[in-house]
Design a protein around this motif. Structure first.
Motif, PDB file in Angstrom:
ATOM      1  N   GLU A  74      -5.681  10.460  -1.062  1.00 23.05           N
ATOM      2  CA  GLU A  74      -4.539  11.301  -1.444  1.00 23.05           C
ATOM      3  C   GLU A  74      -3.326  10.447  -1.778  1.00 23.05           C
ATOM      4  O   GLU A  74      -2.623  10.709  -2.754  1.00 23.05           O
ATOM      5  N   ALA A  75      -3.073   9.411  -0.966  1.00 23.56           N
ATOM      6  CA  ALA A  75      -1.916   8.549  -1.194  1.00 23.56           C
ATOM      7  C   ALA A  75      -2.016   7.818  -2.526  1.00 23.56           C
ATOM      8  O   ALA A  75      -0.993   7.517  -3.161  1.00 23.56           O
ATOM      9  N   ASN A  76      -3.234   7.542  -2.966  1.00 21.05           N
ATOM     10  CA  ASN A  76      -3.455   6.851  -4.237  1.00 21.05           C
ATOM     11  C   ASN A  76      -3.693   7.825  -5.393  1.00 21.05           C
ATOM     12  O   ASN A  76      -4.147   7.406  -6.464  1.00 21.05           O
ATOM     13  N   GLU A  77      -3.392   9.111  -5.161  1.00 18.50           N
ATOM     14  CA  GLU A  77      -3.485  10.155  -6.180  1.00 18.50           C
ATOM     15  C   GLU A  77      -4.917  10.398  -6.657  1.00 18.50           C
ATOM     16  O   GLU A  77      -5.137  10.880  -7.770  1.00 18.50           O
ATOM     17  N   CYS A  78      -5.893  10.086  -5.818  1.00 23.56           N
ATOM     18  CA  CYS A  78      -7.309  10.386  -6.103  1.00 23.56           C
ATOM     19  C   CYS A  78      -7.635  11.696  -5.385  1.00 23.56           C
ATOM     20  O   CYS A  78      -8.277  11.706  -4.326  1.00 23.56           O
ATOM     21  N   TYR A  79      -7.171  12.799  -5.935  1.00 23.85           N
ATOM     22  CA  TYR A  79      -7.159  14.053  -5.203  1.00 23.85           C
ATOM     23  C   TYR A  79      -8.551  14.649  -5.012  1.00 23.85           C
ATOM     24  O   TYR A  79      -8.863  15.190  -3.949  1.00 23.85           O
ATOM     25  N   PRO A 126     -14.962   7.192  16.019  1.00 24.28           N
ATOM     26  CA  PRO A 126     -14.838   6.236  14.907  1.00 24.28           C
ATOM     27  C   PRO A 126     -15.319   6.759  13.567  1.00 24.28           C
ATOM     28  O   PRO A 126     -14.656   6.548  12.539  1.00 24.28           O
ATOM     29  N   HIS A 127     -16.462   7.450  13.532  1.00 23.92           N
ATOM     30  CA  HIS A 127     -16.991   7.910  12.241  1.00 23.92           C
ATOM     31  C   HIS A 127     -16.139   9.037  11.655  1.00 23.92           C
ATOM     32  O   HIS A 127     -15.959   9.112  10.433  1.00 23.92           O
ATOM     33  N   VAL A 128     -15.579   9.896  12.508  1.00 24.02           N
ATOM     34  CA  VAL A 128     -14.667  10.935  12.033  1.00 24.02           C
ATOM     35  C   VAL A 128     -13.363  10.301  11.561  1.00 24.02           C
ATOM     36  O   VAL A 128     -12.818  10.663  10.507  1.00 24.02           O
ATOM     37  N   LEU A 129     -12.868   9.335  12.319  1.00 19.10           N
ATOM     38  CA  LEU A 129     -11.648   8.627  11.957  1.00 19.10           C
ATOM     39  C   LEU A 129     -11.794   7.949  10.604  1.00 19.10           C
ATOM     40  O   LEU A 129     -10.898   8.047   9.743  1.00 19.10           O
ATOM     41  N   ASP A 130     -12.906   7.267  10.376  1.00 20.98           N
ATOM     42  CA  ASP A 130     -13.112   6.558   9.109  1.00 20.98           C
ATOM     43  C   ASP A 130     -13.094   7.515   7.921  1.00 20.98           C
ATOM     44  O   ASP A 130     -12.483   7.234   6.883  1.00 20.98           O
ATOM     45  N   ALA A 131     -13.766   8.652   8.068  1.00 22.38           N
ATOM     46  CA  ALA A 131     -13.839   9.619   6.970  1.00 22.38           C
ATOM     47  C   ALA A 131     -12.471  10.217   6.671  1.00 22.38           C
ATOM     48  O   ALA A 131     -12.056  10.310   5.504  1.00 22.38           O
ATOM     49  N   PHE A 132     -11.751  10.621   7.728  1.00 17.87           N
ATOM     50  CA  PHE A 132     -10.451  11.257   7.498  1.00 17.87           C
ATOM     51  C   PHE A 132      -9.438  10.235   6.996  1.00 17.87           C
ATOM     52  O   PHE A 132      -8.593  10.554   6.156  1.00 17.87           O
ATOM     53  N   GLN A 133      -9.519   9.010   7.483  1.00 23.30           N
ATOM     54  CA  GLN A 133      -8.618   7.967   7.008  1.00 23.30           C
ATOM     55  C   GLN A 133      -8.844   7.700   5.518  1.00 23.30           C
ATOM     56  O   GLN A 133      -7.883   7.481   4.771  1.00 23.30           O
ATOM     57  N   GLU A 134     -10.091   7.755   5.080  1.00 26.23           N
ATOM     58  CA  GLU A 134     -10.383   7.583   3.650  1.00 26.23           C
ATOM     59  C   GLU A 134      -9.809   8.747   2.847  1.00 26.23           C
ATOM     60  O   GLU A 134      -9.285   8.556   1.742  1.00 26.23           O
ATOM     61  N   ALA A 135      -9.897   9.966   3.390  1.00 27.34           N
ATOM     62  CA  ALA A 135      -9.305  11.126   2.717  1.00 27.34           C
ATOM     63  C   ALA A 135      -7.795  10.951   2.574  1.00 27.34           C
ATOM     64  O   ALA A 135      -7.220  11.254   1.515  1.00 27.34           O
ATOM     65  N   ILE A 136      -7.153  10.457   3.626  1.00 30.51           N
ATOM     66  CA  ILE A 136      -5.709  10.227   3.604  1.00 30.51           C
ATOM     67  C   ILE A 136      -5.350   9.180   2.551  1.00 30.51           C
ATOM     68  O   ILE A 136      -4.398   9.340   1.775  1.00 30.51           O
ATOM     69  N   ARG A 137      -6.099   8.093   2.514  1.00 31.23           N
ATOM     70  CA  ARG A 137      -5.810   7.016   1.570  1.00 31.23           C
ATOM     71  C   ARG A 137      -6.054   7.451   0.129  1.00 31.23           C
ATOM     72  O   ARG A 137      -5.308   7.057  -0.778  1.00 31.23           O
ATOM     73  N   PRO A 166       0.833  -1.208   0.000  1.00 36.81           N
ATOM     74  CA  PRO A 166       0.000   0.000   0.000  1.00 36.81           C
ATOM     75  C   PRO A 166       0.871   1.264   0.000  1.00 36.81           C
ATOM     76  O   PRO A 166       1.992   1.238   0.517  1.00 36.81           O
ATOM     77  N   PRO A 167       0.382   2.352  -0.579  1.00 41.13           N
ATOM     78  CA  PRO A 167       1.199   3.553  -0.688  1.00 41.13           C
ATOM     79  C   PRO A 167       1.459   4.212   0.664  1.00 41.13           C
ATOM     80  O   PRO A 167       0.657   4.092   1.590  1.00 41.13           O
ATOM     81  N   GLU A 168       2.573   4.896   0.749  1.00 41.21           N
ATOM     82  CA  GLU A 168       2.910   5.674   1.947  1.00 41.21           C
ATOM     83  C   GLU A 168       1.932   6.833   2.085  1.00 41.21           C
ATOM     84  O   GLU A 168       1.561   7.468   1.101  1.00 41.21           O
ATOM     85  N   THR A 169       1.516   7.123   3.307  1.00 42.08           N
ATOM     86  CA  THR A 169       0.552   8.203   3.541  1.00 42.08           C
ATOM     87  C   THR A 169       1.219   9.366   4.270  1.00 42.08           C
ATOM     88  O   THR A 169       2.304   9.226   4.833  1.00 42.08           O
ATOM     89  N   VAL A 170       0.553  10.522   4.265  1.00 40.60           N
ATOM     90  CA  VAL A 170       1.055  11.671   5.013  1.00 40.60           C
ATOM     91  C   VAL A 170       0.958  11.367   6.510  1.00 40.60           C
ATOM     92  O   VAL A 170       0.157  10.537   6.945  1.00 40.60           O
TER      93      VAL A 170
END
Length: 221
Positions: A112-117, A99-110, A86-90
């Protein structure tokens, strides 16, 4: 990447196997570390140098996550990571997030790492909405909810202004006919993630830090 030289034989010293260590932030546990090889690498010769393809493991014993890397070998024996999966993340801190905030922000991080800006910008905006809901910051629009959030949490004025810019970036990512739709790239999203991280720190992590400092002070007294 330049096409490899197909008629270039791998030196016998490299044909026997061996790997190069690479420095990564682990996509599994989010800690920085020097990853060692697992098994033998595959090697390819390019005009720019040797490229290693292989599996690496996180050095932390409580993780040992597996990462596949493509790394360019340097003349001093080190290597530069070209790609990883898996790609390196910020860098970011998940401490104290609901949990629900964590899930959303973690998806945003992932994303970005996969260049889906644009997808990352959308999920960063959704993170803002979830924080407002979690903190009871009500309003008919997100801009009104962010203003209400400023009354409930200790947020610097500059951060509130930045959050409004982040909301607008989410708008651009959501609407095809938006003026800046095609301009939502890594630079904009990295900045948006940094702003969102500051919000999460202020809302969810500042009190925890203050409590730890108070406990430390009490212990010393």
């Amino acid at each position: 990447m330049t096409k490899p030289a197909s008629n270039y034989l791998l030196p016998s010293s490299l044909q026997e196997g061996g790997t190069v260590q690479v420095a990564l932030r682990c996509p599994h546990c989010r800690h920085q570390g020097v990853f060692t090889g697992k098994g033998k690498d595959v090697y390819t010769s390019f005009p720019t140098g040797w490229v290693n393809y292989g599996v690496r493991t996180c050095p932390r014993r409580d993780c040992e996550g597996i990462v596949f890397v493509v790394a360019l070998r340097q003349g001093d024996g080190t290597a530069v990571v070209l790609h990883s999966y898996p790609p390196e993340t910020v860098d970011w801190d998940a401490t104290g997030l609901p949990p629900h905030v964590l899930d959303a922000f973690q998806e945003a991080i992932r994303c970005e790492a996969n260049e889906c800006y644009r997808a990352s910008a959308l999920m960063t905006r959704r993170t803002l909405e979830l924080v407002c809901d979690d903190q009871g910051a009500a309003g008919p629009t997100l801009v009104k909810r962010l203003q209400a959030l400023g009354q409930k949490a200790v947020l610097p004025e500059a951060l509130l202004l930045a959050l409004d810019d982040l909301r607008l970036l989410g708008n651009d990512a959501a609407h095809v006919d938006a003026r800046d739709y095609e301009e939502v790239g890594q630079t904009e999203v990295r900045l948006a993630l940094d702003v969102a991280k500051e919000l999460l720190k202020a809302v969810y992590q500042l009190d925890s830090l203050m409590s730890r400092l108070a406990a430390f002070k009490k212990k010393r007294e």
